[in-house]
Design an enzyme around this catalytic site. Structure first.
Site, PDB file in Angstrom:
ATOM      1  N   GLU A  36       0.881  -1.165   0.000  1.00  0.00           N
ATOM      2  CA  GLU A  36       0.000   0.000   0.000  1.00  0.00           C
ATOM      3  C   GLU A  36       0.923   1.220   0.000  1.00  0.00           C
ATOM      4  O   GLU A  36       1.805   1.321   0.859  1.00  0.00           O
ATOM      5  CB  GLU A  36      -0.844  -0.040   1.278  1.00  0.00           C
ATOM      6  N   ARG A 264       4.807 -13.021   9.598  1.00  0.00           N
ATOM      7  CA  ARG A 264       5.511 -11.777   9.321  1.00  0.00           C
ATOM      8  C   ARG A 264       6.823 -11.741  10.101  1.00  0.00           C
ATOM      9  O   ARG A 264       6.984 -12.437  11.095  1.00  0.00           O
ATOM     10  CB  ARG A 264       4.638 -10.563   9.639  1.00  0.00           C
ATOM     11  N   LYS A 274       4.283   0.533   9.566  1.00  0.00           N
ATOM     12  CA  LYS A 274       4.432   1.786   8.835  1.00  0.00           C
ATOM     13  C   LYS A 274       3.839   2.964   9.597  1.00  0.00           C
ATOM     14  O   LYS A 274       4.373   4.068   9.564  1.00  0.00           O
ATOM     15  CB  LYS A 274       3.746   1.673   7.456  1.00  0.00           C
TER      16      LYS A 274
HETATM   17  P1  ATP Z   1       2.138  -2.052   7.956  1.00  0.00           P
HETATM   18  O1  ATP Z   1       1.288  -2.711   8.993  1.00  0.00           O
HETATM   19  O2  ATP Z   1       3.511  -1.766   8.392  1.00  0.00           O
HETATM   20  O3  ATP Z   1       1.492  -0.860   7.317  1.00  0.00           O
HETATM   21  P2  ATP Z   1       1.253  -3.609   5.788  1.00  0.00           P
HETATM   22  O4  ATP Z   1       1.179  -5.085   5.803  1.00  0.00           O
HETATM   23  O5  ATP Z   1      -0.028  -2.903   5.928  1.00  0.00           O
HETATM   24  O6  ATP Z   1       2.323  -3.159   6.840  1.00  0.00           O
HETATM   25  P3  ATP Z   1       1.622  -3.365   3.015  1.00  0.00           P
HETATM   26  O7  ATP Z   1       2.114  -2.242   2.234  1.00  0.00           O
HETATM   27  O8  ATP Z   1       0.200  -3.750   2.867  1.00  0.00           O
HETATM   28  O9  ATP Z   1       1.957  -3.053   4.508  1.00  0.00           O
HETATM   29  O10 ATP Z   1       2.552  -4.641   2.817  1.00  0.00           O
HETATM   30  C1  ATP Z   1       2.872  -5.172   1.560  1.00  0.00           C
HETATM   31  C2  ATP Z   1       3.193  -6.618   1.742  1.00  0.00           C
HETATM   32  O11 ATP Z   1       4.267  -6.784   2.659  1.00  0.00           O
HETATM   33  C3  ATP Z   1       2.025  -7.387   2.295  1.00  0.00           C
HETATM   34  O12 ATP Z   1       1.854  -8.560   1.525  1.00  0.00           O
HETATM   35  C4  ATP Z   1       2.410  -7.670   3.697  1.00  0.00           C
HETATM   36  O13 ATP Z   1       1.874  -8.887   4.129  1.00  0.00           O
HETATM   37  C5  ATP Z   1       3.929  -7.729   3.630  1.00  0.00           C
HETATM   38  N1  ATP Z   1       4.508  -7.372   4.914  1.00  0.00           N
HETATM   39  C6  ATP Z   1       4.306  -6.250   5.631  1.00  0.00           C
HETATM   40  N2  ATP Z   1       4.976  -6.295   6.793  1.00  0.00           N
HETATM   41  C7  ATP Z   1       5.640  -7.476   6.825  1.00  0.00           C
HETATM   42  C8  ATP Z   1       6.498  -8.127   7.760  1.00  0.00           C
HETATM   43  N3  ATP Z   1       6.816  -7.551   8.922  1.00  0.00           N
HETATM   44  N4  ATP Z   1       6.978  -9.342   7.442  1.00  0.00           N
HETATM   45  C9  ATP Z   1       6.673  -9.912   6.280  1.00  0.00           C
HETATM   46  N5  ATP Z   1       5.876  -9.374   5.362  1.00  0.00           N
HETATM   47  C10 ATP Z   1       5.345  -8.173   5.618  1.00  0.00           C
HETATM   48 MG    MG Z   2      -1.477  -3.952   4.332  1.00  0.00          MG
END
Ligand code: ATP
Ligand code: MG
Length: 559
Positions: A36, A264, A274
């Protein structure tokens, strides 16, 4: 191609092989990385990137980059640009397959209309708070909305008017019509469209309704022909809804995306959210998203982490089904390992103490040969003259027993140069040691008659006349943790006040002159350092990447 030892054996790869054996996905394997664009990528994303692009490469398939841009209030093109740069820097390519969920807004709207036509979606007038209250709990079923049984015609009309902008934000939503008593809360008539009169960074003001993530995500995967939607564990309970959605819209179970969840990455001492990282940036606690203390990919890059070290780290940690906490020392081990092999070794004195070699002729200067890195050879010349600097720590006037560096009357070897003996200690009015007078054994440099003389200590040094001044930024963890390395929830109250220490007047040998930002060095006995982009022709700036002591390798050896 990289060595994909972890991928070859992990459960996601096993699932892919099982699918191929069962005759599914005959067109080949297709994964995606779906960020995102609401912040910069962090070390957790690196795990997902390595896994998704790695699986595609290992299976001779493809991996798309898709921006999940369904939430216009938080998104920005700055993030879109940084995400692309970071993935490229890590060494992966989506070739020409960069997409946006917003590319599919028209299609997604049509799918929503199709659900309404099938009697599987309805427009609800309940407020957000009411929807929440009606949803029930894990132990009690939800309650049906009074608007749930609107006719297909009425729903079609209201949804079209939502799109046309007749209603204000929050006045109405479109919901899937599934089961308000379903044990899985995600199936209790999930909201799939909401009204938001908000400008979108790509579609402008075309839309005032936006699809919810749970609706847009599985459909975007299906539209792109993704075979394996690899995501983190928190989406496991959403999977039944995605299956319901794709079933309802008639996607073939043999070719539509299969979702596989993995744990994760959680790292000790490190925030991987984030939202929290944005808070650190917006409140000015760090200099920006690329502050070298940040676990963002751009922060790690500026700190001096290399793409290979991050990819190796992702290989090392593997992929599992259960959440765990990885020791940040393992990440540090990976960068140390890479830089040990690739960084040239030079001499830098961080806290200088002046030494005059009284028997070395004034005005004389010579160039001594110094090897760059024993792993790949190469050498350079290091200038030597009568006045040099050593590390303050390498001299003690009243040393403890096992101190093998310089002391009054004692001898020490200067790396790549002579053995010197401390003859006189000069102090200022306050009693502070400000200078040492030493004599050198002038036959003791490499090739000399006494070169082989046994001396316990060797110290690094720089020649006074030719040394370059540098600012050196020393980093520690940004946050204090409990003894297991967990960052507390109120992380803003756990800031480490010593996470950045600036040494303004370090001295470095002249061979590092005019090296580009991003160049790595090992400063002998001090650690690994990288040239920071703040460097100008008049001022060198270095970041300390990591120290030399490898607590991870040590612990691993002990077992
Ligand atoms: P945040 O909670 O930090 O905003 P998010 O999962 O909402 O993280 P996205 O931009 O949606 O952020 O993430 C893109 C991809 O990265 C998704 O498929 C998500 O599952 C993966 N991802 C995010 N954080 C992690 C992590 N700590 N370990 C492994 N994969 C991750
Ligand atoms: Mg997400």
């Amino acid at each position: 191609m990289a060595e994909y030892t972890t991928i070859a054996s992990n459960f996601v790869q096993n699932a892919i092989e099982e699918d191929l054996k069962n005759g599914k996905y005959t067109e080949g394997i297709h994964t995606r990385f779906p960020p995102e664009p609401n912040g910069y990528l962090h070390i957790g994303h690196a795990k997902s990137i390595c896994l998704n692009f790695g699986l595609a490469e290992y299976n001779h398939g493809l991996c798309n980059l898709r921006f999940d841009d369904t939430n216009p209030t938080k998104e920005d093109t700055e993030y879109v640009d940084s995400i692309q740069a970071d993935i490229h820097w890590l060494g992966f390519s989506w070739q020409n397959r960069m997409f946006y969920a917003s590319d599919y807004f028209d299609k997604l709207y049509d799918y929503a209309v199709e659900l309404i036509r099938k009697g599987l979606a309805y427009v609800d007038d309940l407020t957000a708070a009411e929807i929440k209250a009606y949803r029930g709990t894990l132990t009690e079923p939800g309650k049906e909305s009074p608007y749930r049984n609107r006719s297909v015609e009425e729903n079609l009309d209201l949804f079209a008017r939502m799109k046309a902008g007749e209603f204000s934000d929050g006045e109405k939503v479109l919901r899937a019509k599934i089961d308000m008593a379903a044990p899985n809360m995600v199936l209790r008539d999930t909201v799939i469209y909401r009204i938001a009169h908000t400008h979108h960074h790509r579609t402008g003001d075309k839309w005032c309704i936006y699809p919810m993530y749970d609706f847009a995500h599985p459909l975007s995967d299906a539209i792109e022909g993704i075979t394996h939607s690899v995501c983190t564990l928190e989406f496991e309970e959403h999977r039944p809804f995605y299956d319901w959605l794709l079933d309802s819209l008639g996607f073939d179970p043999n070719s539509r995306p299969r979702q596989i969840e993995f744990a994760r990455l959680n790292l000790t001492n490190t925030i991987t959210s984030k939202r929290k990282l944005r808070q650190l940036v917006e409140e000015g606690i760090v200099r920006g998203w690329d502050d070298p203390r940040m676990p963002t990919i751009s922060g790690l890059r500026r700190r001096g982490y290399t793409p290979a070290s991050l990819r190796n780290f992702c290989e090392e940690i593997g992929v599992a089904k259960g959440n765990s906490l990885v020791d940040v020392a393992m990440l540090e081990h990976c960068v140390r390992d890479d830089l040990n092999e690739h960084a040239d070794r030079v001499m830098a004195v961080l806290h200088p103490l002046k030494v005059v070699i009284t028997n070395y002729p004034e005005g004389q200067e010579e160039y001594l040969v110094a090897d760059n890195n024993p792993m790949h050879g190469g050498s350079r010349f290091v200038p030597f003259s009568r006045e040099i600097y050593i590390e303050q720590e390498d001299f003690m006037e009243e040393p403890p027993k096992k101190f093998f560096r310089l002391k009054p009357g004692g001898e020490v070897r200067l790396k790549h140069a002579y053995i010197i003996k401390c003859e006189e200690v000069i102090k200022d009015a306050s009693g502070q040691v400000v200078e040492l007078h030493c004599t050198a054994d002038l036959d003791s440099k490499t090739g000399g008659a006494t070169a082989g003389r046994k001396i316990k200590g060797t110290v690094h040094w720089v020649a006074a006349k030719t040394a370059l001044k540098a600012e050196v930024r020393m980093y520690d963890y940004l946050l204090e943790t409990d003894e297991d390395g967990n960052v507390p929830a109120d992380f803003l109250n756990a800031l480490n006040k010593n996470s950045l220490k600036v040494i303004g007047d370090a001295l470095i040998e002249p061979s590092v002159k005019l090296t580009a930002a991003g160049t790595h060095y090992q400063f002998l006995r001090e650690g690994y350092f990288v040239v920071d982009p703040d460097t100008t022709p008049d001022k060198l700036v270095f970041n300390r990447v990591v120290g030399l002591r490898d607590s991870w390798a040590k612990a691993a050896k002990k077992g």
